[in-house]
Each structure stands twice: as structure tokens, then as C-alpha cells.
Design a protein around this motif. Structure first.
Motif, PDB file in Angstrom:
ATOM      1  N   GLY A  56      -1.602  -7.991  -8.191  1.00  0.00           N
ATOM      2  CA  GLY A  56      -2.768  -6.687  -8.021  1.00  0.00           C
ATOM      3  C   GLY A  56      -3.263  -6.862  -6.775  1.00  0.00           C
ATOM      4  N   PHE A  57      -3.691  -7.924  -6.333  1.00  0.00           N
ATOM      5  CA  PHE A  57      -4.220  -7.957  -5.009  1.00  0.00           C
ATOM      6  C   PHE A  57      -3.344  -7.547  -3.850  1.00  0.00           C
ATOM      7  CE2 PHE A  57      -5.563 -10.520  -1.048  1.00  0.00           C
ATOM      8  CZ  PHE A  57      -6.881  -9.899  -0.989  1.00  0.00           C
ATOM      9  N   PHE A  58      -2.091  -8.036  -3.817  1.00  0.00           N
ATOM     10  CA  PHE A  58      -1.156  -7.605  -3.020  1.00  0.00           C
ATOM     11  C   PHE A  58      -0.764  -6.225  -2.860  1.00  0.00           C
ATOM     12  CE2 PHE A  58       3.263  -6.657  -1.945  1.00  0.00           C
ATOM     13  CZ  PHE A  58       3.315  -7.132  -0.563  1.00  0.00           C
ATOM     14  N   ILE A  59      -1.001  -5.445  -4.147  1.00  0.00           N
ATOM     15  CA  ILE A  59      -0.744  -4.003  -4.298  1.00  0.00           C
ATOM     16  C   ILE A  59      -1.706  -3.222  -3.681  1.00  0.00           C
ATOM     17  CG2 ILE A  59      -0.656  -1.947  -5.884  1.00  0.00           C
ATOM     18  CD1 ILE A  59       1.528  -4.133  -7.683  1.00  0.00           C
ATOM     19  N   ILE A  60      -3.196  -3.845  -3.992  1.00  0.00           N
ATOM     20  CA  ILE A  60      -4.295  -3.188  -3.540  1.00  0.00           C
ATOM     21  C   ILE A  60      -4.593  -3.295  -1.957  1.00  0.00           C
ATOM     22  CG2 ILE A  60      -6.759  -3.356  -3.319  1.00  0.00           C
ATOM     23  CD1 ILE A  60      -6.849  -4.100  -6.417  1.00  0.00           C
ATOM     24  N   VAL A  61      -3.915  -4.534  -1.309  1.00  0.00           N
ATOM     25  CA  VAL A  61      -3.952  -4.586  -0.051  1.00  0.00           C
ATOM     26  C   VAL A  61      -2.935  -3.549   0.768  1.00  0.00           C
ATOM     27  CG1 VAL A  61      -3.480  -6.159   1.829  1.00  0.00           C
ATOM     28  CG2 VAL A  61      -5.178  -6.951   0.042  1.00  0.00           C
ATOM     29  N   LEU A  62      -1.710  -3.444   0.084  1.00  0.00           N
ATOM     30  CA  LEU A  62      -0.814  -2.686   0.363  1.00  0.00           C
ATOM     31  C   LEU A  62      -1.032  -1.099   0.513  1.00  0.00           C
ATOM     32  CD1 LEU A  62       2.186  -2.839   1.194  1.00  0.00           C
ATOM     33  CD2 LEU A  62       2.928  -2.425  -1.088  1.00  0.00           C
ATOM     34  N   TRP A  63      -1.899  -0.787  -0.376  1.00  0.00           N
ATOM     35  CA  TRP A  63      -2.407   0.675  -0.665  1.00  0.00           C
ATOM     36  C   TRP A  63      -3.347   0.785   0.511  1.00  0.00           C
ATOM     37  CZ3 TRP A  63      -0.802   5.189  -2.574  1.00  0.00           C
ATOM     38  CH2 TRP A  63       0.121   5.075  -3.697  1.00  0.00           C
ATOM     39  N   VAL A  64      -4.356  -0.040   0.551  1.00  0.00           N
ATOM     40  CA  VAL A  64      -5.371   0.103   1.439  1.00  0.00           C
ATOM     41  C   VAL A  64      -4.970   0.207   3.029  1.00  0.00           C
ATOM     42  CG1 VAL A  64      -7.163  -1.183   2.700  1.00  0.00           C
ATOM     43  CG2 VAL A  64      -7.160  -0.954   0.342  1.00  0.00           C
ATOM     44  N   GLY A  65      -3.643  -0.559   3.290  1.00  0.00           N
ATOM     45  CA  GLY A  65      -3.212  -0.652   4.704  1.00  0.00           C
ATOM     46  C   GLY A  65      -2.420   0.820   4.781  1.00  0.00           C
ATOM     47  N   VAL A  66      -1.734   1.405   3.813  1.00  0.00           N
ATOM     48  CA  VAL A  66      -1.163   2.726   3.972  1.00  0.00           C
ATOM     49  C   VAL A  66      -2.154   3.710   3.990  1.00  0.00           C
ATOM     50  CG1 VAL A  66       0.251   4.342   2.821  1.00  0.00           C
ATOM     51  CG2 VAL A  66       0.838   2.074   2.449  1.00  0.00           C
ATOM     52  N   TYR A  67      -3.240   3.788   3.585  1.00  0.00           N
ATOM     53  CA  TYR A  67      -4.487   4.652   3.417  1.00  0.00           C
ATOM     54  C   TYR A  67      -4.927   4.777   4.699  1.00  0.00           C
ATOM     55  CZ  TYR A  67      -8.831   6.850   2.969  1.00  0.00           C
ATOM     56  OH  TYR A  67      -9.905   7.999   2.922  1.00  0.00           O
ATOM     57  N   PHE A  68      -5.248   3.493   5.357  1.00  0.00           N
ATOM     58  CA  PHE A  68      -5.569   3.327   6.855  1.00  0.00           C
ATOM     59  C   PHE A  68      -4.681   3.900   7.922  1.00  0.00           C
ATOM     60  CE2 PHE A  68      -9.128   0.396   5.408  1.00  0.00           C
ATOM     61  CZ  PHE A  68     -10.235   1.149   5.498  1.00  0.00           C
ATOM     62  N   LEU A  69      -3.241   3.503   7.319  1.00  0.00           N
ATOM     63  CA  LEU A  69      -2.391   4.315   8.474  1.00  0.00           C
ATOM     64  C   LEU A  69      -2.289   5.568   8.301  1.00  0.00           C
ATOM     65  CD1 LEU A  69       0.076   3.476  10.189  1.00  0.00           C
ATOM     66  CD2 LEU A  69       1.635   3.809   8.144  1.00  0.00           C
ATOM     67  N   TYR A  70      -2.621   6.242   7.237  1.00  0.00           N
ATOM     68  CA  TYR A  70      -2.592   7.764   6.873  1.00  0.00           C
ATOM     69  C   TYR A  70      -3.898   8.212   7.834  1.00  0.00           C
ATOM     70  CZ  TYR A  70      -3.711  12.165   4.816  1.00  0.00           C
ATOM     71  OH  TYR A  70      -4.234  13.357   4.409  1.00  0.00           O
ATOM     72  N   LEU A  71      -4.993   7.525   7.850  1.00  0.00           N
ATOM     73  CA  LEU A  71      -6.017   8.021   8.628  1.00  0.00           C
ATOM     74  C   LEU A  71      -5.963   7.753   9.930  1.00  0.00           C
ATOM     75  CD1 LEU A  71      -9.425   6.525   6.273  1.00  0.00           C
ATOM     76  CD2 LEU A  71      -8.289   9.008   6.301  1.00  0.00           C
ATOM     77  N   ASP A  72      -5.325   6.885  10.305  1.00  0.00           N
ATOM     78  CA  ASP A  72      -4.975   6.661  11.753  1.00  0.00           C
ATOM     79  C   ASP A  72      -4.227   7.661  12.439  1.00  0.00           C
ATOM     80  OD1 ASP A  72      -5.535   5.232  14.119  1.00  0.00           O
ATOM     81  OD2 ASP A  72      -3.400   4.411  13.987  1.00  0.00           O
ATOM     82  N   ARG A  73      -3.137   8.444  11.650  1.00  0.00           N
ATOM     83  CA  ARG A  73      -2.557   9.199  12.168  1.00  0.00           C
ATOM     84  C   ARG A  73      -2.972  10.693  12.359  1.00  0.00           C
ATOM     85  NH1 ARG A  73       3.538   8.139  11.919  1.00  0.00           N
ATOM     86  NH2 ARG A  73       3.620   5.832  11.615  1.00  0.00           N
ATOM     87  N   PHE A  74      -3.838  10.897  11.525  1.00  0.00           N
ATOM     88  CA  PHE A  74      -4.568  12.302  11.461  1.00  0.00           C
ATOM     89  C   PHE A  74      -5.740  12.375  11.783  1.00  0.00           C
ATOM     90  CE2 PHE A  74      -1.102  12.679   8.317  1.00  0.00           C
ATOM     91  CZ  PHE A  74      -0.444  13.692   8.971  1.00  0.00           C
TER      92      PHE A  74
END
Length: 49
Positions: free
Chosen positions: A31-49
Motif C-alpha cells: 500500500g505504501f509503494f502504491i501511494i508513493v507511485l501515485w504521488v510520483g505520477v501526480y507530481f510528474l503531471y504537475l511538472d509537465r503543465f
């Protein structure tokens, strides 16, 4: 009439709690790994736009 005999061979076995602790730890780790993965994808999304 024949009398039906009921055999009461019920044994209550106590499960070893260490196996459940290992299961709980692995579920928390996944669960911790999935949360870290989603947070990483979210920040990658914010960085691109």
C-alpha cells in the motif's frame, strides 16, 4: 430405532499470530509503494503543465 451418535471431534486451534503480522506488514508495504507511485505520477503531471 437406531440412535445416531454424534462425534464431537472439534479442536479449536489457535493460529500463530506471527504469520498474520507478516501478512499485515506486506500489505502495508504494498500500500505504501502504491501511494508513493501515485504521488510520483501526480507530481510528474504537475511538472509537465
Amino acid at each position: 430405532m437406531a440412535k445416531a451418535e454424534l462425534k464431537s471431534n472439534t479442536k479449536t486451534e489457535i493460529e500463530d499470530s506471527s504469520s498474520l503480522k507478516g501478512t499485515l506488514a506486506s500489505v502495508f508495504f504494498i500500500g505504501f509503494f502504491i501511494i508513493v507511485l501515485w504521488v510520483g505520477v501526480y507530481f510528474l503531471y504537475l511538472d509537465r503543465f
